[in-house]
Each structure stands twice: as C-alpha cells, then as structure tokens.
Design an enzyme around this catalytic site. Structure first.
Site, PDB file in Angstrom:
ATOM      1  N   HIS A 134       2.729   3.094  41.392  1.00 45.20           N
ATOM      2  CA  HIS A 134       1.717   4.128  41.167  1.00 45.20           C
ATOM      3  C   HIS A 134       1.278   4.272  39.719  1.00 45.20           C
ATOM      4  CE1 HIS A 134       5.488   6.319  40.475  1.00 45.20           C
ATOM      5  NE2 HIS A 134       4.802   7.206  39.792  1.00 45.20           N
ATOM      6  N   HIS A 135       1.939   3.603  38.775  1.00 40.88           N
ATOM      7  CA  HIS A 135       1.478   3.611  37.377  1.00 40.88           C
ATOM      8  C   HIS A 135       0.595   2.397  37.047  1.00 40.88           C
ATOM      9  CE1 HIS A 135       3.852   7.064  36.471  1.00 40.88           C
ATOM     10  NE2 HIS A 135       5.024   6.451  36.573  1.00 40.88           N
ATOM     11  N   ALA A 136       0.346   1.533  37.997  1.00 41.05           N
ATOM     12  CA  ALA A 136      -0.460   0.335  37.749  1.00 41.05           C
ATOM     13  C   ALA A 136      -1.926   0.615  38.079  1.00 41.05           C
ATOM     14  CB  ALA A 136       0.048  -0.840  38.586  1.00 41.05           C
TER      15      ALA A 136
END
Length: 358
Positions: free
Chosen positions: A130-132
């Site tokens: 989810h941080h990409a």
C-alpha cells in the site's frame, strides 16, 4: 460454494533482507508464522476454507498501475541489491519473481470472488503493497497489490465500483496516488495520526482531486485509539459511504500493525476490533483481503480472526480486558478522535452527506 478461498505465494522466502546481510521486520517469518498457526489451529477445512494455487502475474497486470520506467528500476535493483528503489525498501535477486507470484495470488483471490467460486478470499502474501505508487515505493512495498487487483477487476471483469479499505496503521499513500482522480474506486484509509507516524501523508484534508473529490477518505486515528474509536468511525462514516457507493467488490488492505502489541505503531485494536470491522464488511459485500503490515508475534492469531470474520463464524475469546485498556490511556485520545471525526464529516458532507445528526 466455498465460503473463503485462501492463496499465498510459496516463494516468498526468497525475498529476505538477510540475503543482503541485514535484518528487517518485513521478513519470511511473517507468512511462516501465519501458516504454522493456521495449520495447528484446526480451523481450516474444505467446508468453509480452501487453499488455491495461483499462476504468476504478467507484466501487463503490473503496467495497469505502474510505469514502465518504475518496473525497469525494480528490475535493475534486483541485479544489484546494494541499490534500493525507495526508502525502507530492500530487494534481492529473486524479488521480482516473488512479487510476480504474490500478485498472481492476489489476482487469483479476485478471480475466486468474481466467478462466484468463493464468497470471500484472503491472499496471504508479501511483500506488502500500500505504500507503492505508480512510479515510486517506500515502507517495505514494491508494487501496489490492491491497486493492481482493482485495475484488473475493472479492465478484465468489467467492474465499475470498487472500494479499497485500508486498516493498516500506516496511511495507504501509494493507493491514494493511484486512484485520487478515479470515481470508480473509493479509497478509505483508517490509520494513525500522520503527524506521529510514517509515511506522514494521508491527512483528513486529502479527499482526492477532481473529478473524484470525496472518493479518497483519510481518517487519522489519535495514538492509543482502539476498538471503540474504530467502531465509531466504521459505523458513522465508512459504512454509510460504502452503502451510498454500493461497491461490487471490497478490497481490504489488512495490516496487523494497528494491534495493541505492535512495536512500530501506537494503536490499540484487539482481536475483537479486527473481527467486528471485517465481519461487518463481509456481511454486506464480497471482500478480497490482502495481508499488509504487522510485525509482532500474533500474526497467525489475527489471520485466524480474519478468516473467522469472513466466514461468519464465532470469534475466539479476546484476552484483553477492554476496561483496563481504556483506563490506561490518555483522556485526550477520545477528545482528539471526536474532533477528527467531526472535521472529516464536514469535509465529506458535500459529497456523501448530510450525516445523521441523531
């Protein structure tokens, strides 16, 4: 119909920071511990749960979300693991093959629900995603697992309304950047106050951009928030927005670092808090759950709670005394939460309101 389908990437252990000579909390023990717990729990049976194999994802699947230049960067870093594609991100020579299989498991989990073979599904995969964003990464993530699934379901399955709900302690900033202008994808992220926790993005004021204003919702939970605050936010905002949006599919970014034993965050969810949110989601919508963060010893326990909630079977007893937990925290937690909830409702009212004032 099998109630819950389960997938996991069997080659995940080849993505390991120790191969580069240093430890990292995002490591192969996370899935190993989950699978061992599930095997020993006696929970898994072919009546309600079933494991499915999956084929690796394709480059076309990845390029629906990420740029070609970014994919080339990841490949280049695998050839020289001394390089990192982002902050707090490591790669190994086999990392690209690992993420292809992980994404294949994610797409298989979506297929199981889309075809009706399973009511819900759970992809137990790593690394998290989810941080990409489309052209960048950080926080242990390489590719955006939920985003790639959402684009696949749009393009291949023809879905027009998909909701992505993040309950990881860290804001879903990569997912936000991929869908901030897309009215067909509703993004709800419930995370710790971003003044106090990485990635320091995902503030209440961030509600998407035109033409999708209001379709990205960021709820900042004060430190020490727990089951009562999560329950209030879900009931008063998340569920009401989801009812109005009427998603054909919910993708749950299920991080376990909002748990009260998590060393990298300061939230107080217990197994009852996780169970209640996921049970309510699964009672109304088809849910594809993806493993995200969580770096403590109870990952297996919480994975079993997820499966119980998806299958609609009774939860195990919560070991935490809620009265003691509430009494031990600062009084300001609920006050700050109420202020944040009120501010969020005000910002969202032009798009989803008016809220029930009773």
């Amino acid at each position: 119909m099998t109630r819950v389908g389960i997938t996991f990437n069997k080659n995940h252990y080849l993505h390991d920071s120790l191969l580069n000579g240093y430890p990292c909390p995002e490591n192969p023990l996370r899935i190993k511990n989950i699978l061992e717990y599930l095997e020993n729990s006696g929970l898994i049976d072919d009546d309600k749960f079933h494991f499915y194999d999956a084929s690796p994802a394709s480059m076309r699947d990845i390029l629906r979300v990420h740029t070609g230049e970014y994919v080339d960067l990841i490949k280049a870093c695998t050839r020289d693991p001394r390089q990192s594609p982002g902050k707090d991100v490591y790669v190994c020579p086999s990392s690209f093959d690992v993420v292809l299989q992980a994404l294949g498991c994610v797409l298989k989990a979506g297929e199981l629900v889309a075809t009706g073979e399973c009511k819900h599904s759970y992809a137990i995969i790593r690394p998290p995603g989810h941080h990409a964003g489309p052209d960048s990464c950080n926080g242990f993530c390489l590719f955006n697992n939920s985003g790639i699934l959402a684009r696949y379901m749009q393009e291949v399955k023809g879905l027009e309304r998909i909701a992505i709900v993040n309950i990881d302690a860290h804001a879903s900033d990569g997912t936000y950047s991929a869908f901030e202008a897309d009215q067909q994808v509703l993004c709800i992220s419930i995370h710790q106050n971003q003044k106090t926790l990485y990635p320091f993005k995902g503030f209440i004021r961030d509600i998407g951009v035109r033409p999708a204003l209001g379709y990205c919702i960021n709820m900042e939970m004060p430190t020490e928030s727990g089951n009562p605050e999560y329950s209030l936010f879900y009931d008063e905002v998340a569920e009401k927005v989801l009812d109005k949006f009427d998603p054909q599919l919910v993708i749950l970014e299920c991080g376990f670092d909002a748990y009260h034993k998590e060393p990298l965050a300061k939230l107080n969810l217990t197994i009852d808090g996780y169970y209640r949110m996921i049970f309510k989601l699964a009672s109304k919508w088809s849910v594809v759950t993806l493993l995200e963060g969580g770096y403590h010893d109870d990952l297996g326990l919480l994975a079993s709670v997820v499966l119980r909630a998806l299958a609609g079977i009774e939860n195990i007893g919560d070991e935490v005394d809620q009265i003691d937990l509430l009494a031990s925290r600062h009084v300001k937690t609920r006050k700050e939460f109420n202020n944040n909830l009120s501010l969020l409702k005000t910002r969202l009212e032009p798009y989803w309101g008016p809220w029930d004032r009773s």
